[in-house]
Structures are given as structure tokens and as C-alpha cells.
Design an enzyme around this catalytic site. Sequence first.
Site, short mmCIF file in Angstrom:
data_model
loop_
_atom_site.label_atom_id
_atom_site.label_comp_id
_atom_site.label_asym_id
_atom_site.label_seq_id
_atom_site.Cartn_x
_atom_site.Cartn_y
_atom_site.Cartn_z
N LYS A 145 58.02 20.98 -39.77
CA LYS A 145 58.70 22.11 -40.39
C LYS A 145 59.21 23.05 -39.30
O LYS A 145 58.65 23.02 -38.20
CB LYS A 145 57.79 22.87 -41.36
N HIS A 175 51.64 21.56 -42.01
CA HIS A 175 50.21 21.41 -41.71
C HIS A 175 49.31 22.14 -42.70
O HIS A 175 48.14 21.82 -42.83
CB HIS A 175 49.90 21.75 -40.24
N LYS A 179 45.11 21.36 -44.66
CA LYS A 179 43.91 22.20 -44.58
C LYS A 179 43.01 21.88 -45.78
O LYS A 179 43.49 21.80 -46.91
CB LYS A 179 44.29 23.69 -44.62
N GLU A 213 48.67 37.23 -39.80
CA GLU A 213 48.16 36.78 -38.50
C GLU A 213 47.98 37.98 -37.59
O GLU A 213 48.83 38.88 -37.58
CB GLU A 213 49.14 35.80 -37.86
N ASP A 232 59.77 30.67 -40.84
CA ASP A 232 58.59 30.22 -40.10
C ASP A 232 57.40 29.98 -41.03
O ASP A 232 56.63 29.04 -40.83
CB ASP A 232 58.23 31.27 -39.03
N HIS A 237 54.91 27.16 -45.60
CA HIS A 237 53.47 27.30 -45.89
C HIS A 237 53.21 28.08 -47.18
O HIS A 237 52.47 27.64 -48.06
CB HIS A 237 52.75 28.01 -44.73
N LYS A 323 53.26 38.90 -38.37
CA LYS A 323 52.60 38.74 -37.07
C LYS A 323 52.03 40.09 -36.68
O LYS A 323 52.53 41.14 -37.10
CB LYS A 323 53.63 38.33 -36.02
C1 BG6 Z 1 53.13 27.62 -37.80
C2 BG6 Z 1 54.04 28.78 -37.47
O1 BG6 Z 1 53.77 26.74 -38.66
O2 BG6 Z 1 51.95 28.13 -38.43
C3 BG6 Z 1 53.32 29.78 -36.59
O3 BG6 Z 1 55.20 28.31 -36.82
C4 BG6 Z 1 52.01 30.21 -37.21
O4 BG6 Z 1 54.13 30.92 -36.35
C5 BG6 Z 1 51.18 28.99 -37.63
O5 BG6 Z 1 51.30 30.98 -36.25
C6 BG6 Z 1 49.98 29.44 -38.45
O6 BG6 Z 1 49.15 28.34 -38.68
P1 BG6 Z 1 47.61 28.57 -38.98
O7 BG6 Z 1 47.11 27.19 -39.27
O8 BG6 Z 1 47.02 29.18 -37.74
O9 BG6 Z 1 47.53 29.49 -40.15
#
Ligand code: BG6
Length: 466
Positions: A145, A175, A179, A213, A232, A237, A323
Site C-alpha cells: 500500500k 499489514h 495484525k 501515532e 498513508d 488501514h 503523527k
Molecule cells: C504504515 C504507514 O503503513 O503504517 C506509516 O506508512 C505508519 O506511516 C505505519 O507509521 C503504522 O503501522 P503500525 O503497525 O505501527 O500501526
Amino acid sequence: MSLDRHLFIIFGGTGDLARRKLIPALHRALTHRGRPDAIVILGVGTRHMADVEYRTLVAEALVEAGIPGDEAHKWCRCLHYQSVADGGSVELGKRILRIEDDYDLPQNRVWYLALPPSIVEATVSSIGENGLHVGDGWKRVVIEKPFGHDLESARKLNETVHRYFEESEVFRIDHYLGKETVRNLLVFRFANSLFERAWNRDHIESVEITVAEDIGLDGRGRYYDGSGAVRDIVQNHITQLLTLIVMEPPVSMSPAAIRAEKIKALRAVPPIVPGDVVAGQVDGYRDLEGVPQSSTTATYVAIVAHVDNWRWQGVPFLLRTGKHMAKRLSRITVRYRKPPVCLFHTDGTCPGHRNQLDITLQPDEGFDLYFDVKEPGDVFAIDQIPLSVRYDDWLGELPDAYHTLLLDVMAGDQTLFVHADEVEESWRIYDAVLDPRDVKPYPVGSGGPSAAGNLAERHGLSWSAL
Ligand code: BG6
């Protein structure tokens, strides 16, 4: 789950994703399955590098990921490297055949494109035009992605991919779907009749999905500035989480049945308009390397979405990501309606709360169901308490998302991968708000711009505290 011997070709083989995530996850997943030698890895990149140099680079990354040095170096003996700067795809094709010959592999090939989105389409074309995707075994292409940059480019990329690969050979990876806590959403909803019966507009007042985050964008400014928070995190997600929350029960657990319901759910989401969005940019973002001083890229976004179908009509879905927020938290909050009659009122006020279900995906994975109880004493005073379950109380360490997803790729199971129609639907939803114009500043370590509060208030809601 069968695991055929194959060649695992990683474009972007020297990149961060390959070294820090993919190859350690491949090692863990294969060792866990007792088949450490089921695959041969070929890293592909633009740098010039001999196999031995590549093995050292990867072995170091494995050690950093906690794998003992001896084991890491031994496993890396099945790693090879090919630079596309040396003769391009033609040389790459010859190298693939040589390796398959040397290891007596049946021409089963995984093409993993761990590449910046801007060069994915050209890479697929070059694989296809040079006939590299043709062989006697099976083939699978894995694409990270974001898949495309907007609706139009995603459609075009799908067309290019489908020129050389069948949809059943395409693994669009997100991803979040690997999870454990996200996969558990299906079990939570469809194995527990207690919740599913009340999982609708009659009982649920609103749903909030937060992916906050605390980290910033050090070292990623250049990439991120062309992307922003909607591309992003939200389009992929957060939308995957939304889909798993709103989809209807599938007729079976087959990949086709699950993906059909997900696509149907997304089709019911009307396009988001700018008035449904508050965007923010964290202070100091423009000082990052690769980010222009005039950048208006959003590092935070809050959105109100709706799902126009029988089950969810009228229920607002608050979506938010950022962020440099006050803390790291990925959580789905389901707020139930208040009881229709207030029996326990005191002095003309109704002290009852809404029931609330918090599904925490990370950190501190678990569930908290808040409900009202009577406080001790002779009046009916009411307090709200949580019924809480934490994953690590009974499961210990959870497998990494890539571990799960890579095993699925190697076994050819598409359940947790995004279908072509699904990816296009998700771009359609956000197409008008991918690059928000009015971007408000917010301080590092905060909850984002205060205007996000007003957005929620317009729906009689507030965001949960960070
Ligand atoms: C990624 C984004 O797909 O996912 C990042 O590009 C982000 O910006 C990350 O930090 C977050 O993944 P996780 O698994 O840490 O929540």
C-alpha cells in the site's frame, strides 16, 4: 496449508521494508513452519552488490531483529542479489532461470514489490513485457500500500497488473490485516452472537476509529510529503478497519465470500466531502528533510463518514489519524444508544451513561466493555465500570503482521489481501479529500487541531481522549 518450494523475488531488496520487516518475518515464518529452506530469496535493486555483500547486509538486519548471529548467517546462504542496473530485466530473467536451475526449483515465483508507489506500475510492466512472469510453476505478485495515488491511478495500475497476472495471483498487502487484533474482529463479530445481534443502527449510536501515532516522520519526509495522512493511513488501514466493522456476515470463511462482503460494504459508503474533514499539520513538519517550506501536506486528519445501508443508516463513523500525537493508540470505540427511558434519574437529571465497547488494536491489545452499575448505598446512584480483557494475559507475544501475511502469500491464501474492486472503492470514497486545502497547525504531542472537536460536535459527539 501447503508450502511449495519457490523463488521469492523482492524488488527493493536492499530497502528498509525488506531488511527490517520482510526478510526477518520470512525467516521467522518459515522457521516456525519447520521449513526454513522452502524458499530461495532473490533481492533486486539498483545498487551494485555481490551476493556475499547482500547476505552480510541481510544477516545484520536479522541479528538486529533478534535472530542469533549463527542462525542468521546460515540462513542467508540461500540469498542472492541482482542489480537491475546491470542489464535490466533481461539479465534478471536469465538470473532467475539460473537460480531455479541450481536449486532445482519448479519455477514457482513470488514477485514482492517493496517499492515506492511511484515506480510500481513501471516495474510490473517491465516484468510483464520481458515475459518474466511466464514459467512452468505458479506466480504471485505482492504489492504494498498505497496501491495507486488516487482512484484514476489505482484503476490504471489494476489494468496493468491484470495484463500479466490473474486477480487470483495478485496480493495487495495492507499489514493491518495481518495484525492478530484486526483478524480477531471477524471472530469477535461472527462467533459471538451476543454482540452481533446488537451490531446495528438500532443499538449503536456512533463508532470511532483512531489510529494515533506518537512518532513523527524523521527520514520519511520526502515520501510522505507526496502522500499525506489520507493516503498513508485512512484510505487503507482505517478503511480496512471500517470495512470489518460494518460488513455483513459472509456466507463462509472462504476468501471470495469475505472479500465479496467487504466490497459490498464499501459500496455503501458515500464519497467524503471537504466539509466532513478537518486536516492538520504538526509544527516543525516543514523543517524535515525533503519537505518544502510551503508544504500543505496533512499529517493529521479527522473525518466523519457514513454507511448508507439498512444496518448503518444514520450512524456517524468518526475516523482519525495523526503523527506526533499525545500517544500511540489504535482503537475502535463503539458507543451504544442510551436506554429509551431513564429510570434512575436524580434531581431531574439522568445520570446513566452509554454502554461503550473499546477494541484496542495496539498497544495494550484487548477489549473494554463499559457498563453502568449501582454504587453501594441506599439511593440508586450510578457509576460506569469496564469489563476488561487484555490479550497478553492469556496469549503472550503476538505474531508480527508480516509473518502471518507472508505465510498466506506463500500458501496462496488471499483472504487477508485487498481485492481490485475493494481498492478502487476505497479510493472512490476519499477521492475529493486526498489533499485537504485548509490544513491547521497543531503542536507535537497533542490531540491534533481543536477544529476536529467541532467536527464531532456537529454530530453531537466528542472524540475519546488521547
Ligand atoms: C504504515 C504507514 O503503513 O503504517 C506509516 O506508512 C505508519 O506511516 C505505519 O507509521 C503504522 O503501522 P503500525 O503497525 O505501527 O500501526
